[in-house]
Design a protein around this motif. Structure first.
Motif, PDB file in Angstrom:
ATOM      1  N   ALA A 207      27.225  39.966  40.928  1.00  0.00           N
ATOM      2  CA  ALA A 207      27.267  39.098  39.481  1.00  0.00           C
ATOM      3  C   ALA A 207      28.753  39.813  39.537  1.00  0.00           C
ATOM      4  O   ALA A 207      29.051  41.106  39.284  1.00  0.00           O
ATOM      5  CB  ALA A 207      26.854  38.836  38.725  1.00  0.00           C
ATOM      6  N   ILE A 208      30.041  38.980  39.368  1.00  0.00           N
ATOM      7  CA  ILE A 208      31.351  39.594  39.135  1.00  0.00           C
ATOM      8  C   ILE A 208      32.388  39.213  38.261  1.00  0.00           C
ATOM      9  O   ILE A 208      32.187  37.661  38.900  1.00  0.00           O
ATOM     10  CB  ILE A 208      32.293  39.531  41.115  1.00  0.00           C
ATOM     11  N   PHE A 209      32.430  39.502  37.387  1.00  0.00           N
ATOM     12  CA  PHE A 209      33.015  39.042  36.148  1.00  0.00           C
ATOM     13  C   PHE A 209      34.741  39.068  36.219  1.00  0.00           C
ATOM     14  O   PHE A 209      34.911  40.706  36.125  1.00  0.00           O
ATOM     15  CB  PHE A 209      32.400  38.974  34.696  1.00  0.00           C
ATOM     16  N   ILE A 210      35.649  38.396  36.334  1.00  0.00           N
ATOM     17  CA  ILE A 210      37.283  38.859  36.512  1.00  0.00           C
ATOM     18  C   ILE A 210      37.862  38.175  35.358  1.00  0.00           C
ATOM     19  O   ILE A 210      37.922  37.144  34.695  1.00  0.00           O
ATOM     20  CB  ILE A 210      37.690  38.272  37.581  1.00  0.00           C
ATOM     21  N   ASP A 211      37.911  39.351  34.416  1.00  0.00           N
ATOM     22  CA  ASP A 211      39.211  38.368  33.235  1.00  0.00           C
ATOM     23  C   ASP A 211      40.340  38.295  33.323  1.00  0.00           C
ATOM     24  O   ASP A 211      41.139  39.115  34.297  1.00  0.00           O
ATOM     25  CB  ASP A 211      39.514  39.582  32.104  1.00  0.00           C
ATOM     26  N   ILE A 212      41.136  37.125  33.389  1.00  0.00           N
ATOM     27  CA  ILE A 212      41.868  36.749  33.931  1.00  0.00           C
ATOM     28  C   ILE A 212      43.080  36.382  32.385  1.00  0.00           C
ATOM     29  O   ILE A 212      42.745  36.237  31.357  1.00  0.00           O
ATOM     30  CB  ILE A 212      42.641  35.261  34.384  1.00  0.00           C
ATOM     31  N   SER A 213      44.977  36.284  33.185  1.00  0.00           N
ATOM     32  CA  SER A 213      45.478  36.333  31.386  1.00  0.00           C
ATOM     33  C   SER A 213      45.766  34.716  31.276  1.00  0.00           C
ATOM     34  O   SER A 213      45.178  33.670  32.336  1.00  0.00           O
ATOM     35  CB  SER A 213      47.077  37.102  31.849  1.00  0.00           C
ATOM     36  N   ALA A 214      45.600  34.559  29.985  1.00  0.00           N
ATOM     37  CA  ALA A 214      45.673  33.252  29.442  1.00  0.00           C
ATOM     38  C   ALA A 214      46.255  32.743  30.311  1.00  0.00           C
ATOM     39  O   ALA A 214      47.755  32.970  30.660  1.00  0.00           O
ATOM     40  CB  ALA A 214      46.209  33.295  27.835  1.00  0.00           C
ATOM     41  N   PHE A 215      46.197  31.473  30.286  1.00  0.00           N
ATOM     42  CA  PHE A 215      47.118  29.688  31.469  1.00  0.00           C
ATOM     43  C   PHE A 215      48.470  29.964  30.811  1.00  0.00           C
ATOM     44  O   PHE A 215      49.499  30.271  31.646  1.00  0.00           O
ATOM     45  CB  PHE A 215      46.182  29.279  31.226  1.00  0.00           C
ATOM     46  N   SER A 216      48.716  30.194  29.295  1.00  0.00           N
ATOM     47  CA  SER A 216      49.826  29.528  29.404  1.00  0.00           C
ATOM     48  C   SER A 216      50.960  31.041  28.631  1.00  0.00           C
ATOM     49  O   SER A 216      51.718  31.044  28.932  1.00  0.00           O
ATOM     50  CB  SER A 216      49.622  29.059  27.849  1.00  0.00           C
ATOM     51  N   ALA A 217      50.230  32.018  29.395  1.00  0.00           N
ATOM     52  CA  ALA A 217      50.949  33.283  29.207  1.00  0.00           C
ATOM     53  C   ALA A 217      51.397  33.565  30.117  1.00  0.00           C
ATOM     54  O   ALA A 217      52.085  34.358  30.987  1.00  0.00           O
ATOM     55  CB  ALA A 217      49.920  34.338  28.229  1.00  0.00           C
ATOM     56  N   SER A 218      50.645  33.246  31.615  1.00  0.00           N
ATOM     57  CA  SER A 218      50.887  34.157  32.757  1.00  0.00           C
ATOM     58  C   SER A 218      50.702  33.115  33.861  1.00  0.00           C
ATOM     59  O   SER A 218      49.279  32.109  33.569  1.00  0.00           O
ATOM     60  CB  SER A 218      50.258  35.578  33.278  1.00  0.00           C
ATOM     61  N   PRO A 219      51.159  32.734  35.170  1.00  0.00           N
ATOM     62  CA  PRO A 219      50.661  31.821  36.279  1.00  0.00           C
ATOM     63  C   PRO A 219      49.391  32.607  37.097  1.00  0.00           C
ATOM     64  O   PRO A 219      49.125  31.683  38.111  1.00  0.00           O
ATOM     65  CB  PRO A 219      51.610  31.875  37.661  1.00  0.00           C
ATOM     66  N   ASP A 220      48.979  33.237  36.447  1.00  0.00           N
ATOM     67  CA  ASP A 220      47.847  34.317  37.292  1.00  0.00           C
ATOM     68  C   ASP A 220      46.716  33.498  37.154  1.00  0.00           C
ATOM     69  O   ASP A 220      45.892  33.677  38.568  1.00  0.00           O
ATOM     70  CB  ASP A 220      47.343  35.318  36.939  1.00  0.00           C
ATOM     71  N   ALA A 221      46.205  32.992  36.751  1.00  0.00           N
ATOM     72  CA  ALA A 221      45.421  31.552  36.838  1.00  0.00           C
ATOM     73  C   ALA A 221      45.405  31.145  38.024  1.00  0.00           C
ATOM     74  O   ALA A 221      44.136  30.011  38.686  1.00  0.00           O
ATOM     75  CB  ALA A 221      44.937  31.093  35.823  1.00  0.00           C
ATOM     76  N   ASN A 222      46.219  30.150  37.961  1.00  0.00           N
ATOM     77  CA  ASN A 222      47.244  29.539  39.270  1.00  0.00           C
ATOM     78  C   ASN A 222      46.826  30.404  40.793  1.00  0.00           C
ATOM     79  O   ASN A 222      46.628  29.617  41.663  1.00  0.00           O
ATOM     80  CB  ASN A 222      48.172  28.409  38.999  1.00  0.00           C
ATOM     81  N   ALA A 223      47.189  31.118  40.352  1.00  0.00           N
ATOM     82  CA  ALA A 223      47.158  32.460  42.183  1.00  0.00           C
ATOM     83  C   ALA A 223      45.841  32.509  42.255  1.00  0.00           C
ATOM     84  O   ALA A 223      45.656  32.118  44.038  1.00  0.00           O
ATOM     85  CB  ALA A 223      48.248  33.197  41.804  1.00  0.00           C
ATOM     86  N   ILE A 224      45.135  33.375  41.064  1.00  0.00           N
ATOM     87  CA  ILE A 224      43.470  33.275  41.584  1.00  0.00           C
ATOM     88  C   ILE A 224      42.199  32.341  41.548  1.00  0.00           C
ATOM     89  O   ILE A 224      41.378  33.120  42.472  1.00  0.00           O
ATOM     90  CB  ILE A 224      43.498  34.642  40.930  1.00  0.00           C
TER      91      ILE A 224
END
Length: 584
Positions: free
Chosen positions: A518-535
């Motif tokens: 199992a791998i869990f990744i903590d991603i920056s909040a959607f409203s604060a960064s576009p990282d979620a759309n990318a990863i």
């Protein structure tokens, strides 16, 4: 294929099927939930109205009411029906006489109310000014008309001012008295209100006396007018009687016709009888003038009231509580209907069709990882690990997803501060406790709270592993025998999430799946960064984290739709910081 299940901190709650019309029926549970969520609105509105009512009750001048009763003896005749009708008309007339300006004005003058501040307000109230303005009446004297009439304003001013003050006192007293008939009897009741009990008694008694005096004066005046008419009539009858007697005496001295004599004798007797009757009526009328008798008699004088009549404290407080409760419920319903914040799981489940929505309660303990995950230690003892209420159900759901090859899971919050990092850490710890080899990755470049808490002094991290895959062995810190943590590292221009989306890094999720269950990744909040759309498209699934009573349902749906549009699979949603009562 989605399932309609909501997980709370106690047990899974199956979602009810949607109504055919799109609106589910209102249930007792919905009403209880509404009261639990909006009781402060109802309480605040009720308290506000009670505070205003209490302030009014405490600051309003008390008003006392005293009553005097009089019995009226109508002087009517005729049949029973005629007497009843005449009696009602007579009493109604007496009521209007008691309300007349003569009676009220006599009371004002007798008690000196035209000098009492309670009855004479030298400054017109705002209501009076508005009324005068609407009616086009000016409060200033018309000096031009006075001068044109030959009366100077200086000479007329004192007299006009005295009349104005007296008229104001009369108008005020008219609003403070009440005159009514008691049932169908011949008793009338005169009530007077005043700021003190004794003043109320004085006004009520004086009104009764002034009414009786007015009644006596009216009867005396009527008797006087009747007496004057009788005097003229008696004089006429006296002259007629003298003429008839003279004619009879002349005819008697030289009688020629006995029939004429009898006729003259009869006329003289009739004149004499009419004269005597009229004279008797005149005597009675003069007696009524000298000794007048009123039609009304006081049967019960006013007594000192024991308590105030106004304001009615109990009634005002009860009315204020009822109005406040109604206003509070109305405001609460308006707020409830217009509230777009997430407060119930089905808001997300029904609108987005997610497989599951989980409620996580706000724990009373601090969930900082440093309390139970000391960096660099290999201890596997987690017996004292505090689990957030609802996390066990969420972890069980994630274990079920792992059986469907959902190994790499990203956790992204809609807004910062929703607790996505804590949830990612909790899931990783619970997964490792189940025996699965678990990797926790901090990819939240905007706010790397996991790295600062778990490995604040780490020299290598995710950023370095992206450039050199072999560093994963040293950068991934072993926290327990089954759990490793990969900190963020030093971020420069491009965030690790965007670099991972390029698929041209030394780190491959496919290789990590071979080593970890199992791998869990903590991603920056959607409203604060576009990282979620990318990863997100590179992951096996994404969990969307919201904050109870803070995150908007519109923002949440926009995040879910956006992630779906870029190819991400939304596994479910988490409502964090839910109050404990939501789990009851």
């Amino acid at each position: 294929m989605t399932s309609s299940t909501i997980f709370s901190g106690v047990s899974p709650i199956p979602l009810a099927a949607a109504a055919p019309g799109g609106n589910s029926p209102l249930t007792l549970r919905d009403m209880l939930f509404f009261l639990r969520m909006r009781w402060l609105w109802v309480l605040a509105a009720t308290f506000a109205f009670l505070a205003m009512a209490g302030t009014y009750v405490l600051t309003a001048d008390p008003t006392f009411v005293a009553s005097t009763q009089l019995v009226i003896v109508p002087q009517v005749s005729g049949s029973e029906a005629q007497r009843a009708f005449a009696e009602d008309a007579f009493i109604e007339g007496q009521l209007e006489i008691a309300r007349s300006s003569d009676v009220v004005g006599g009371t004002v003058r007798a008690l000196g109310l035209d000098t009492d501040p309670d009855f004479v307000d030298q400054t017109p109230s705002l209501q009076d000014r508005a009324k005068n303005w609407l009616m086009g009446i000016s409060s200033e004297p018309d000096t031009e008309s006075q001068e044109a009439a030959g009366t100077g304003p200086r000479e007329a001013q004192p007299h006009a001012e005295d009349e104005r003050i007296q008229d104001r006192a009369i108008a005020t007293l008219l609003n403070m008295i009440g005159i009514r008939r008691v049932g169908s009897s011949t008793i009338i009741e005169i009530s007077a209100a005043a700021s003190t009990p004794q003043r109320a008694v004085d006004i009520a008694d004086m009104l009764a006396r002034q009414y009786i005096q007015k009644n006596i004066a009216m009867k005396a005046n009527a008797s006087r007018q009747y007496s004057e008419w009788l005097e003229r009539f008696v004089s006429e009858q006296q002259r007629g009687l003298a003429e008839a007697a003279s004619a009879l005496a002349s005819f008697t001295s030289n009688p020629r016709d006995q029939f004429k004599l009898a006729e003259l004798q009869s006329a003289t007797d009739a004149r004499r009888s009419l004269y005597e009757n009229t004279l008797n009526q005149l005597t009675e009328a003069r007696q009524r003038i000298t000794y007048p008798v009123s039609d009304a008699t006081i049967v019960s004088r006013a007594t000192l009231p024991l308590s105030k009549a106004r304001p009615r404290s109990t009634l005002i407080i009860a009315f204020a509580a009822a109005v406040g409760l109604g206003v509070g419920l109305a405001l609460a319903m308006i707020r409830h209907v217009g509230d777009r914040r997430i407060i119930r799981p089905h808001q997300i489940a029904e609108a987005s069709g997610l497989p599951f929505v989980t409620l996580l309660a706000t724990s009373r303990k601090t969930h900082l990882p440093t309390r139970f995950l000391p960096a660099g230690t290999g201890s596997s003892s987690t017996a004292a690990y505090p689990v957030i209420p609802g996390m066990a159900e969420l972890s069980a759901t994630v274990v079920g997803l792992r059986r469907k090859r959902r190994v790499v899971i990203g956790i992204v919050a809609v807004d910062p501060g929703s607790g996505a990092s804590t949830i990612a850490c909790e899931l990783a710890v619970l997964s490792s406790r189940s025996g699965a080899h678990t990797l926790l990755i901090d990819a939240a470049a905007q706010r790397s709270s996991l790295s600062k808490s778990i490995a604040p002094h780490s020299s290598t991290g995710l950023v370095d592993v992206l450039d050199n895959g072999e560093l994963i062995q040293t950068a991934a810190l072993p926290l327990t025998s089954t759990l490793k943590f990969l900190p963020l590292g030093k971020v420069e221009a491009v965030t690790p999430a965007i670099r991972l989306s390029s698929r041209r890094t030394q780190l491959s999720f496919a290789d990590l799946k071979k080593e970890f269950d199992a791998i869990f990744i903590d991603i920056s909040a959607f409203s604060a960064s576009p990282d979620a759309n990318a990863i997100a498209p590179e992951l096996d699934g994404v969990l969307v984290v919201t904050s109870h009573g803070r995150t908007s349902i519109d923002d949440t749906l926009r995040v879910i739709d956006t992630l779906r549009n870029v190819g991400a699979e939304i596994l479910g949603a988490v409502i964090n910081h839910a109050p404990e009562r939501m789990h009851s």
